[in-house]
Scaffold this motif. Sequence first.
Motif, PDB file in Angstrom:
ATOM      1  N   LYS A 138      50.669  35.773  50.460  1.00 25.74           N
ATOM      2  CA  LYS A 138      50.804  35.699  51.923  1.00 25.74           C
ATOM      3  C   LYS A 138      51.896  34.710  52.342  1.00 25.74           C
ATOM      4  O   LYS A 138      52.547  34.889  53.352  1.00 25.74           O
ATOM      5  CB  LYS A 138      49.468  35.283  52.548  1.00 25.74           C
ATOM      6  CG  LYS A 138      48.345  36.277  52.287  1.00 25.74           C
ATOM      7  CD  LYS A 138      47.063  35.861  52.958  1.00 25.74           C
ATOM      8  CE  LYS A 138      47.109  36.109  54.452  1.00 25.74           C
ATOM      9  NZ  LYS A 138      45.801  35.828  55.091  1.00 25.74           N
ATOM     10  N   LYS A 139      52.057  33.678  51.527  1.00 21.83           N
ATOM     11  CA  LYS A 139      53.057  32.656  51.854  1.00 21.83           C
ATOM     12  C   LYS A 139      53.531  31.998  50.567  1.00 21.83           C
ATOM     13  O   LYS A 139      52.744  31.773  49.650  1.00 21.83           O
ATOM     14  CB  LYS A 139      52.441  31.609  52.792  1.00 21.83           C
ATOM     15  CG  LYS A 139      53.440  30.568  53.297  1.00 21.83           C
ATOM     16  CD  LYS A 139      52.751  29.568  54.207  1.00 21.83           C
ATOM     17  CE  LYS A 139      53.700  28.474  54.672  1.00 21.83           C
ATOM     18  NZ  LYS A 139      53.014  27.444  55.482  1.00 21.83           N
ATOM     19  N   VAL A 184      54.367  26.456  45.953  1.00 22.17           N
ATOM     20  CA  VAL A 184      53.038  26.531  46.576  1.00 22.17           C
ATOM     21  C   VAL A 184      52.840  27.956  47.066  1.00 22.17           C
ATOM     22  O   VAL A 184      53.578  28.443  47.927  1.00 22.17           O
ATOM     23  CB  VAL A 184      52.898  25.541  47.754  1.00 22.17           C
ATOM     24  CG1 VAL A 184      51.493  25.621  48.345  1.00 22.17           C
ATOM     25  CG2 VAL A 184      53.219  24.116  47.307  1.00 22.17           C
ATOM     26  N   THR A 187      50.209  30.829  48.708  1.00 24.03           N
ATOM     27  CA  THR A 187      48.953  31.152  49.386  1.00 24.03           C
ATOM     28  C   THR A 187      48.702  32.633  49.152  1.00 24.03           C
ATOM     29  O   THR A 187      49.563  33.464  49.453  1.00 24.03           O
ATOM     30  CB  THR A 187      49.040  30.867  50.898  1.00 24.03           C
ATOM     31  OG1 THR A 187      49.415  29.498  51.089  1.00 24.03           O
ATOM     32  CG2 THR A 187      47.711  31.122  51.584  1.00 24.03           C
ATOM     33  N   ASP A 217      45.801  36.179  48.653  1.00 20.90           N
ATOM     34  CA  ASP A 217      44.522  36.859  48.833  1.00 20.90           C
ATOM     35  C   ASP A 217      44.131  37.455  47.488  1.00 20.90           C
ATOM     36  O   ASP A 217      44.973  38.069  46.811  1.00 20.90           O
ATOM     37  CB  ASP A 217      44.629  37.978  49.872  1.00 20.90           C
ATOM     38  CG  ASP A 217      44.708  37.439  51.298  1.00 20.90           C
ATOM     39  OD1 ASP A 217      44.490  36.221  51.481  1.00 20.90           O
ATOM     40  OD2 ASP A 217      45.004  38.225  52.214  1.00 20.90           O
ATOM     41  N   SER A 219      51.190  25.403  42.584  1.00 21.76           N
ATOM     42  CA  SER A 219      49.893  25.288  43.265  1.00 21.76           C
ATOM     43  C   SER A 219      49.566  26.634  43.904  1.00 21.76           C
ATOM     44  O   SER A 219      50.409  27.201  44.599  1.00 21.76           O
ATOM     45  CB  SER A 219      49.931  24.202  44.339  1.00 21.76           C
ATOM     46  OG  SER A 219      50.236  22.956  43.756  1.00 21.76           O
ATOM     47  N   ILE A 235      46.904  28.510  46.419  1.00 26.82           N
ATOM     48  CA  ILE A 235      45.836  28.360  47.418  1.00 26.82           C
ATOM     49  C   ILE A 235      45.272  29.749  47.726  1.00 26.82           C
ATOM     50  O   ILE A 235      46.016  30.664  48.097  1.00 26.82           O
ATOM     51  CB  ILE A 235      46.379  27.718  48.713  1.00 26.82           C
ATOM     52  CG1 ILE A 235      46.988  26.345  48.395  1.00 26.82           C
ATOM     53  CG2 ILE A 235      45.288  27.608  49.763  1.00 26.82           C
ATOM     54  CD1 ILE A 235      47.867  25.792  49.512  1.00 26.82           C
ATOM     55  N   ASP A 249      43.534  32.053  50.129  1.00 26.22           N
ATOM     56  CA  ASP A 249      43.242  32.120  51.564  1.00 26.22           C
ATOM     57  C   ASP A 249      42.023  33.000  51.840  1.00 26.22           C
ATOM     58  O   ASP A 249      41.152  32.646  52.615  1.00 26.22           O
ATOM     59  CB  ASP A 249      44.462  32.670  52.321  1.00 26.22           C
ATOM     60  CG  ASP A 249      44.263  32.637  53.827  1.00 26.22           C
ATOM     61  OD1 ASP A 249      43.865  31.571  54.339  1.00 26.22           O
ATOM     62  OD2 ASP A 249      44.497  33.671  54.486  1.00 26.22           O
TER      63      ASP A 249
END
Length: 305
Positions: free
Chosen positions: A226-227, A240, A242, A244, A278, A280, A282
């Motif tokens: 997503k990012k 970094v 992000t 799903d 990293s 993340i 979401d």
Amino acid sequence: MSILQKIFSPKIQVFALVGGSGTGKSFRAKLIAEKNNIDAIIDDGLLIKDDKILAGKSAKHEKTYMGAVRIALFDEKEHRDSVAKVLQKSHMKKLLIIGTSEKMVSKICTRLQLPQPSKIINIEDIASQDEITKAIRSRQIEGKHVIPVPAIEVKKTYSQIFQQSIREKIQKSKFNIFAKKDSTMAEKSIVTPEFSKKGRLEISEAALSQMVIHCVSESDPEVRIKKLTIKTDSRGYRLVLTVDVPFGKQLTGVIHNMQNYIIEKIETFTGILIEEVSIIIDKITTDNIQQEKDNPREKKLKSKK
């Protein structure tokens, strides 16, 4: 454990000198070696002992920045094997490895089948901020690099990049109040690498982004980015992501495998150093579950095939 690891592990102690590119690590290498009674230094692809180049090849001789990074990291099998063989035969007790980050030093240790560092010295611990700033300015403006060996050694193989030599007095008593008040002269060579003359080669964020997207797709095509944020400094790149992740995935395994896959592939194909990845999470998506609820007949038909 390999044969080389069995030979090195009980005998050799590894020290690390860590700091950003151009902060004066090579300039202070002899000082650190003298203070800690270190036998040899690994710096930018070279194994150096008693003011002589024992093995390896200098990253300063490379024509591109990427090529220099590969040499410094002992990326080529022939290069790392030649240095490992000399280390094995020399029976050294202490070795200093110079790197831009702890991760870089760790990677060099792994590739040369050496123990991980028992002591890490940061450039900020042995140089003032003013000295570091001047060193960085000299690197950026004048393209000056230091090899911690005398001019005569550098000229043998790397005469085309040699610029000048410098000598400094190392006071042994400075480090040990019980030591005799004597000193040694250390000579270093200043060189101007080809890649420094032409300017540093860096990978664009767009190109790196495409590589990351491709790596994620290869690692697990069901994970959706997503990012993506890319950060860079003198030590390397930090990514970094992000994402799903579909419901039902083993999250720890998926994330760990993806991090390793991204680092391995990008470092192998580009030579740049990925300092950190990293990831993340979401959302845990349930698209597949919803689709099965909406189309139960279709699921039945598929299961019959």
